[in-house]
Structures are given as C-alpha cells and as structure tokens.
Design a protein around this motif. Structure first.
Motif, PDB file in Angstrom:
ATOM      1  N   ALA A 265      -9.862  76.891  30.358  1.00 41.18           N
ATOM      2  CA  ALA A 265     -10.189  78.304  30.246  1.00 41.18           C
ATOM      3  C   ALA A 265      -9.815  78.874  28.886  1.00 41.18           C
ATOM      4  O   ALA A 265     -10.505  79.737  28.355  1.00 41.18           O
ATOM      5  N   PHE A 266      -8.720  78.390  28.297  1.00 43.28           N
ATOM      6  CA  PHE A 266      -8.284  78.976  27.030  1.00 43.28           C
ATOM      7  C   PHE A 266      -9.320  78.772  25.931  1.00 43.28           C
ATOM      8  O   PHE A 266      -9.377  79.539  24.975  1.00 43.28           O
ATOM      9  N   ALA A 267     -10.159  77.755  26.051  1.00 38.90           N
ATOM     10  CA  ALA A 267     -11.187  77.535  25.030  1.00 38.90           C
ATOM     11  C   ALA A 267     -12.191  78.678  25.029  1.00 38.90           C
ATOM     12  O   ALA A 267     -12.701  79.067  23.975  1.00 38.90           O
ATOM     13  N   LEU A 268     -12.480  79.227  26.202  1.00 42.36           N
ATOM     14  CA  LEU A 268     -13.393  80.367  26.285  1.00 42.36           C
ATOM     15  C   LEU A 268     -12.770  81.590  25.621  1.00 42.36           C
ATOM     16  O   LEU A 268     -13.424  82.299  24.852  1.00 42.36           O
TER      17      LEU A 268
ATOM     18  N   GLY B 273     -11.005  88.298  25.545  1.00 42.50           N
ATOM     19  CA  GLY B 273     -10.813  86.904  25.901  1.00 42.50           C
ATOM     20  C   GLY B 273     -10.194  86.711  27.268  1.00 42.50           C
ATOM     21  O   GLY B 273     -10.562  85.792  28.007  1.00 42.50           O
ATOM     22  N   GLU B 274      -9.257  87.598  27.638  1.00 42.60           N
ATOM     23  CA  GLU B 274      -8.613  87.484  28.946  1.00 42.60           C
ATOM     24  C   GLU B 274      -9.609  87.729  30.076  1.00 42.60           C
ATOM     25  O   GLU B 274      -9.609  87.021  31.085  1.00 42.60           O
ATOM     26  N   ALA B 275     -10.469  88.737  29.898  1.00 42.45           N
ATOM     27  CA  ALA B 275     -11.470  89.025  30.922  1.00 42.45           C
ATOM     28  C   ALA B 275     -12.473  87.882  31.048  1.00 42.45           C
ATOM     29  O   ALA B 275     -12.891  87.521  32.161  1.00 42.45           O
TER      30      ALA B 275
ATOM     31  N   ALA C  28     -12.746  81.206  21.865  1.00 46.01           N
ATOM     32  CA  ALA C  28     -14.079  81.354  21.266  1.00 46.01           C
ATOM     33  C   ALA C  28     -14.428  82.821  21.072  1.00 46.01           C
ATOM     34  O   ALA C  28     -14.918  83.221  20.007  1.00 46.01           O
ATOM     35  N   LEU C  29     -14.183  83.650  22.089  1.00 45.18           N
ATOM     36  CA  LEU C  29     -14.476  85.075  21.966  1.00 45.18           C
ATOM     37  C   LEU C  29     -13.521  85.749  20.990  1.00 45.18           C
ATOM     38  O   LEU C  29     -13.944  86.580  20.168  1.00 45.18           O
ATOM     39  N   ASP C  30     -12.250  85.397  21.062  1.00 45.87           N
ATOM     40  CA  ASP C  30     -11.281  85.985  20.133  1.00 45.87           C
ATOM     41  C   ASP C  30     -11.676  85.718  18.686  1.00 45.87           C
ATOM     42  O   ASP C  30     -11.515  86.585  17.816  1.00 45.87           O
ATOM     43  N   ASN C  31     -12.203  84.531  18.418  1.00 43.43           N
ATOM     44  CA  ASN C  31     -12.613  84.198  17.048  1.00 43.43           C
ATOM     45  C   ASN C  31     -13.811  85.031  16.590  1.00 43.43           C
ATOM     46  O   ASN C  31     -13.910  85.387  15.409  1.00 43.43           O
ATOM     47  N   VAL C  32     -14.720  85.343  17.525  1.00 38.76           N
ATOM     48  CA  VAL C  32     -15.832  86.230  17.166  1.00 38.76           C
ATOM     49  C   VAL C  32     -15.292  87.604  16.787  1.00 38.76           C
ATOM     50  O   VAL C  32     -15.656  88.179  15.752  1.00 38.76           O
ATOM     51  N   ARG C  33     -14.406  88.136  17.619  1.00 37.58           N
ATOM     52  CA  ARG C  33     -13.835  89.457  17.346  1.00 37.58           C
ATOM     53  C   ARG C  33     -13.070  89.475  16.026  1.00 37.58           C
ATOM     54  O   ARG C  33     -13.093  90.472  15.298  1.00 37.58           O
TER      55      ARG C  33
END
Length: 278
Positions: A3-6, A265-267, A9-14
C-alpha cells in the motif's frame, strides 16, 4: 502491491507538480486539464506541429489521445512524441475508439510502432484492436463481449502481459475490473463505479493522470500507473457517495474532480482495492 507504494506515488505528484503536455480529445480537453490540476500536476495543451516540440521540451510527460483525430493533430503527435523520446519523457497512448475506424486503428498502431511508449491506457476493445484481436467496438465504448470479469480475469491478465512484453510498455486496461501490467507483473484494481461510464472523459482524464504519476515516479512506472488507475477509481467511488437526490451525471463529474483535489496519499492507501495477480 504494498500500500505504501500507492501513497508514495501520489505524494510524489503533489511534491513535484509535473507539467504534462496533452494532445487530447477536443470533447474532454477541459476536464483533462482540471483533473491534472486537481491531482497536483500542471497541464498544457498543444497540437500544432510547429509548436509541440518546444512545448514538449519544457514538460515532463506527454499524452497522445486519438479521440478526435485530424491530419494536423496526427502530425503533432508524431513530432511531440519524437521529441519526448529524445528527452526521455514518458508517453501515454490513449487509443480512443481504436477498432471503430481504419484511421483510428492505423494511427494508434503507427504511434505505438514508431514512438517509445511508456504506457498504453484503454478499454479492452481498444487494446485488443491494437493487438489485432478485437471484437467490434461500440464507438469509443468497450464491446460487452470484451469485458474483464472475475471469470476471465486470469486470461485477461495474461493477454495484457503478453501485449506489454510485445510493446515494451505498461498496459492499463480499464473497465469494471482494471488490469495494469508489464511483461512480468499484473495488478487487478477493483475501485470505481459504473457511473464513470455516464460522463464523457473519465478515461481521458485517467490517461492524463497516468502521465503525471509516471513523470513523478520515473523509477516505478508500473506502480505509478497502478496508483493513477486506483486514484481515479477511488475518486469515482467518493463522488458517488456524495450524490444526493437531485444530483445527476453533471454533479457526478464535478464531484470526481473534487475527490481528486481532496485526495491524499493516506486516503488513497486506505481506499485502494488492488490485488497482484499470479
């Protein structure tokens, strides 16, 4: 997929706000721009052949969407794609309506053959058309006979892995069950809602998100693509839960953008329904 990979990935976009160049469907171009802004990326649109090389030079990724083809945009796609290849930028091909006409099918095939695609994102009928194995498409919609189901999931994933190996690209097939694969690994994503088929542009928006995620996570394109697919599906679920008695597909479209904007990312990690397939 862990799950942390998801989340990552979003955190890096932000964190990086990738600039994505879109040569996309005229019907959905505004939604594509707003989806990129909502997820934390930045859009730019250009399909003029004299303009696209300069535009791609300043961008981090490229989306080629064949939904409203004409001769000028085809030339622009090849010019932008060649420049992206030189620069090592990820290219996402969205073969909208491949199989519905000779021009669409041939153009999608030529783009795939001549450019260094990072991701191919389409419904199963479109992807089968690229592989030369399609049943008849229904315009820009998938043929029901091509739907990915629990019963044919293993067979569908095997097909997607073979095409990924052949094209040297990630292949993301979206529908009731999404399948995202490279030559070695495949993931099923069960996020989403049938309401996404009641608005124009859900797939177009997703292809743009894929470009942003891959541009922000260049060392993990499979995980990044899976995260983008999951994020879009989860946004659809969140939007559906928000709908009231007087809401219709217009409200749903707005709520999807709102859900992307508010997602973190958490959501994404908490709501993801992702399974790695054997």
């Amino acid at each position: 997929m862990e799950a942390f990979a998801l989340k990552k990935a979003l955190d890096n976009v932000r964190a990086t706000t990738p600039l994505v160049h879109n040569i996309t469907n005229y019907v959905t171009v505004n939604d594509c721009a707003n989806a990129l802004l909502a997820i934390g990326a930045s859009p730019i649109m250009s399909d003029e052949p004299a303009d696209v090389e300069d535009i791609q030079t300043i961008c981090g990724g490229l989306v080629l969407n064949i939904g409203t083809l004409n001769e000028r945009t085809i030339a622009g796609m090849f010019a932008a794609g060649e420049r992206a290849g030189v620069l090592g930028h990820p290219i996402v091909l969205d073969p909208v309506g491949a199989g519905a006409s000779a021009l669409r099918t041939q153009t999608a095939g030529n783009l795939l053959d001549k450019l260094d695609m990072s991701v191919v994102r389409g419904n199963m009928s479109e992807v089968k058309a690229l592989a030369g194995a399609a049943a008849a498409t229904r315009g820009v919609d998938a043929n029901p006979n091509d739907a990915v189901t629990e019963e044919n999931l293993a067979e569908s994933a095997a097909f997607v892995r073979v095409l990924a190996a052949k094209t040297n690209a990630i292949v993301a097939v979206t529908g009731a069950i999404d399948v995202v694969a490279d030559a070695e690994r495949a993931f099923a994503v069960r996020n989403g809602t049938p309401l996404m088929g009641r608005i124009t542009g859900a797939g177009c928006m997703l292809s743009c998100l894929v470009a942003a995620f891959v541009a922000a996570n260049p060392d993990a394109p499979l995980e990044a693509t899976t995260a983008a697919v999951t994020a879009m599906g989860l946004a659809g679920q969140t939007a559906q839960k928000r709908m009231g008695g007087f809401d219709g597909n217009g409200s749903f479209r707005t709520y999807v953008l709102d859900a992307l904007y508010r997602m973190d990312g958490e959501a994404l990690e908490a709501g993801a329904q992702v399974e790695e397939l054997a």
